[in-house]
Write a protein that holds these residues in place. Structure first.
Motif, PDB file in Angstrom:
ATOM      1  N   UNK B  68       0.859  -1.184   0.000  1.00 13.06           N
ATOM      2  CA  UNK B  68       0.000   0.000   0.000  1.00 13.06           C
ATOM      3  C   UNK B  68       0.890   1.226   0.000  1.00 13.06           C
ATOM      4  N   UNK B  69       0.394   2.307  -0.566  1.00  7.98           N
ATOM      5  CA  UNK B  69       1.077   3.581  -0.403  1.00  7.98           C
ATOM      6  C   UNK B  69       0.320   4.327   0.692  1.00  7.98           C
ATOM      7  N   UNK B  70       0.928   4.375   1.854  1.00  5.89           N
ATOM      8  CA  UNK B  70       0.278   4.949   3.029  1.00  5.89           C
ATOM      9  C   UNK B  70       0.504   6.458   3.067  1.00  5.89           C
ATOM     10  N   UNK B  71      -0.534   7.205   3.435  1.00  2.00           N
ATOM     11  CA  UNK B  71      -0.375   8.648   3.631  1.00  2.00           C
ATOM     12  C   UNK B  71      -0.347   8.936   5.127  1.00  2.00           C
ATOM     13  N   UNK B  72       0.763   9.461   5.597  1.00  2.00           N
ATOM     14  CA  UNK B  72       0.842   9.816   7.022  1.00  2.00           C
ATOM     15  C   UNK B  72       0.063  11.103   7.255  1.00  2.00           C
ATOM     16  N   UNK B  73      -0.120  11.488   8.499  1.00  4.26           N
ATOM     17  CA  UNK B  73      -0.894  12.708   8.748  1.00  4.26           C
ATOM     18  C   UNK B  73      -0.152  13.962   8.278  1.00  4.26           C
ATOM     19  N   UNK B  74       1.168  13.842   8.092  1.00  2.00           N
ATOM     20  CA  UNK B  74       1.931  14.968   7.522  1.00  2.00           C
ATOM     21  C   UNK B  74       1.856  14.969   6.001  1.00  2.00           C
ATOM     22  N   UNK B  75       1.059  14.045   5.448  1.00  6.47           N
ATOM     23  CA  UNK B  75       0.921  13.848   4.009  1.00  6.47           C
ATOM     24  C   UNK B  75       2.223  13.422   3.355  1.00  6.47           C
ATOM     25  N   UNK B  76       2.962  12.594   4.087  1.00 11.59           N
ATOM     26  CA  UNK B  76       4.135  11.930   3.526  1.00 11.59           C
ATOM     27  C   UNK B  76       3.677  10.575   2.988  1.00 11.59           C
ATOM     28  N   UNK B  79       5.661   3.671   1.244  1.00 12.10           N
ATOM     29  CA  UNK B  79       5.276   2.364   0.727  1.00 12.10           C
ATOM     30  C   UNK B  79       5.402   1.338   1.835  1.00 12.10           C
ATOM     31  N   UNK B  80       4.362   0.506   1.965  1.00 12.64           N
ATOM     32  CA  UNK B  80       4.446  -0.627   2.874  1.00 12.64           C
ATOM     33  C   UNK B  80       4.375  -1.875   2.009  1.00 12.64           C
ATOM     34  N   UNK B 150       9.072  -0.731   5.188  1.00 12.00           N
ATOM     35  CA  UNK B 150       8.587   0.620   4.914  1.00 12.00           C
ATOM     36  C   UNK B 150       9.610   1.398   4.098  1.00 12.00           C
ATOM     37  N   UNK B 151       9.148   1.913   2.983  1.00 20.37           N
ATOM     38  CA  UNK B 151      10.009   2.649   2.056  1.00 20.37           C
ATOM     39  C   UNK B 151       9.440   4.051   1.856  1.00 20.37           C
ATOM     40  N   UNK B 152      10.237   5.072   2.106  1.00 20.67           N
ATOM     41  CA  UNK B 152       9.773   6.444   1.850  1.00 20.67           C
ATOM     42  C   UNK B 152       9.627   6.619   0.345  1.00 20.67           C
ATOM     43  N   UNK B 153       8.417   6.959  -0.092  1.00 22.57           N
ATOM     44  CA  UNK B 153       8.140   6.997  -1.532  1.00 22.57           C
ATOM     45  C   UNK B 153       8.714   8.249  -2.199  1.00 22.57           C
TER      46      UNK B 153
END
Lengths: 120, 247
Positions: B68-76, B79-80, B150-153
């Motif tokens: 999934x491409x997760x959106x954190x609350x900071x809108x970062x 990738x999981x 977890x990969x920073x997209x």
């Protein structure tokens, strides 16, 4: 340019002091409003009081780097616990406002404009 | 050991911004044509098309990992990737609890669940591109807790990247890798105090349209297509390796 202390701003706007009571003598020379940290790093100035809705601990690092006079977290948002801890350690004053960033910016604009007019 | 091509960042028609032609079947057929050996399906905060893709992938000889491409609350965007689709489902449930805005398909696009024959099975209600209520650190920790990586997209993109939203990678954040989209842009960013040092780098296509598949990929040297092998490659352990190549 005329300056104003954090303390005066806190009183006039009724802000909550989250961390940094001992830093209220700091002088504010301007303001910057933004939530994209890369933009804030590129465009804000030393002495700015920074208005943001970001609550992540990186805001403290940005405020230290840019030598901001403090941070206002707008919209009643709660800073993350690590953010408070880091601000304490780094000597950054964090204030909290229930108003949104637009309202706080408008109020601060009036205050700073008044000071500047007096100075002129 | 074998050298393979992987693309760990692909959207299906479940993402509102994904083209309706991005059905699992068409994606897998295109991936086959482009010589990809391993892909991850990474829709925004949802994984409802993963299993269909895995079934089709198994028939076509392409390994499909649940993601999934997760959106954190900071809108970062993060990738999981998981070894088990159930772990992805668990994370999906947590994320979707925090998504409060219903999708308006006329504005954002449809969020379509499809079957193996490209037939519509349903639509997902909450707007999937909205931010979850987890902070960056909470996302990373939750993914790890569930056994995923977890990969920073797209760290080199000007929006929704850890760099655009947070300026730099916070110290102590336990990312398994960073993903770059454009190698030439990334090269300019290296060595500029963004905190990239020591983190493995992958390249992903972030495909939303079929024609975007195959152009950007990561090379892996692995023994087989298990999730464990991907972890070993990212850690550069036991002879497994990961690298990026291109202009």
């Amino acid at each position: 340019m005329a300056k104003i202390s954090l303390e005066t701003i806190v009183k006039q706007l009724g802000l909550e002091i989250v961390v940094g009571k001992e830093l209220l003598k700091k002088e504010v020379s301007g303001c910057y409003c933004g939530d994209l940290l890369s933009d804030v790093m590129a465009n804000s100035k030393e002495g700015d009081l920074w208005i943001t809705i970001q609550t992540h601990q990186n805001i403290v690092a940005v405020a230290v780097l840019k030598e901001h006079s403090g941070i206002i977290i707008a919209g009643g948002k709660e800073p993350d616990p690590e953010t408070i801890e880091k601000a304490q350690k780094e000597g950054i004053c964090i204030l909290r406002a229930n108003q949104n960033a637009f309202e706080i910016s408008g109020m601060l604009y009036e205050i700073l404009k008044g000071i500047k007019d007096e100075g002129d | 050991m074998r050298e393979i091509k992987a693309d760990l960042h692909i959207h299906t028609c479940l993402s509102p911004c994904g083209d309706l032609d991005m059905t699992p079947r068409k994606i897998l057929e295109k991936a086959k044509e482009m010589g990809l050996d391993l892909i991850a399906i990474t829709d925004h905060n949802a994984c409802g098309n993963v299993e269909v893709a895995q079934d089709i992938g198994a028939k076509l000889g392409i390994k499909v990992m649940a993601g999934m491409e997760v959106t954190s609350k900071e809108e970062v965007h993060l990738l999981s990737i998981f070894g088990e689709v159930n772990s992805a489902r668990e994370l999906e449930a947590i994320l979707q609890k925090g998504l409060k805005i219903p999708n308006n398909p006329d504005i954002f696009g449809h969020q379509v669940l499809v079957n193996e024959k490209d037939e519509v099975e349903g639509f997902v209600e909450p707007l999937l591109i909205a931010a979850s209520q987890l902070s960056l650190e909470e996302v990373v920790n939750k993914i790890h807790e569930l056994g995923g990586i977890c990969i920073a997209a797209h760290v080199d993109k000007p929006s929704y990247s850890i760099i655009s939203q947070l300026g730099f990678i916070p110290k102590g954040l336990t990312l398994d890798a960073i993903e770059v989209w454009d190698l030439s842009t990334y090269r300019i960013l290296i060595g500029k105090n963004y905190g990239f040092e020591g983190i493995p780098v992958v390249c992903g296509s972030d495909s939303h349209f079929l024609h975007q598949l195959g152009g950007r990929y990561t090379k892996l040297l692995i023994h087989n297509f298990s999730f464990q092998e991907l972890i070993l490659a990212l850690k550069n352990q036991e002879g497994r390796r990961v690298w990026i190549e291109g202009p």
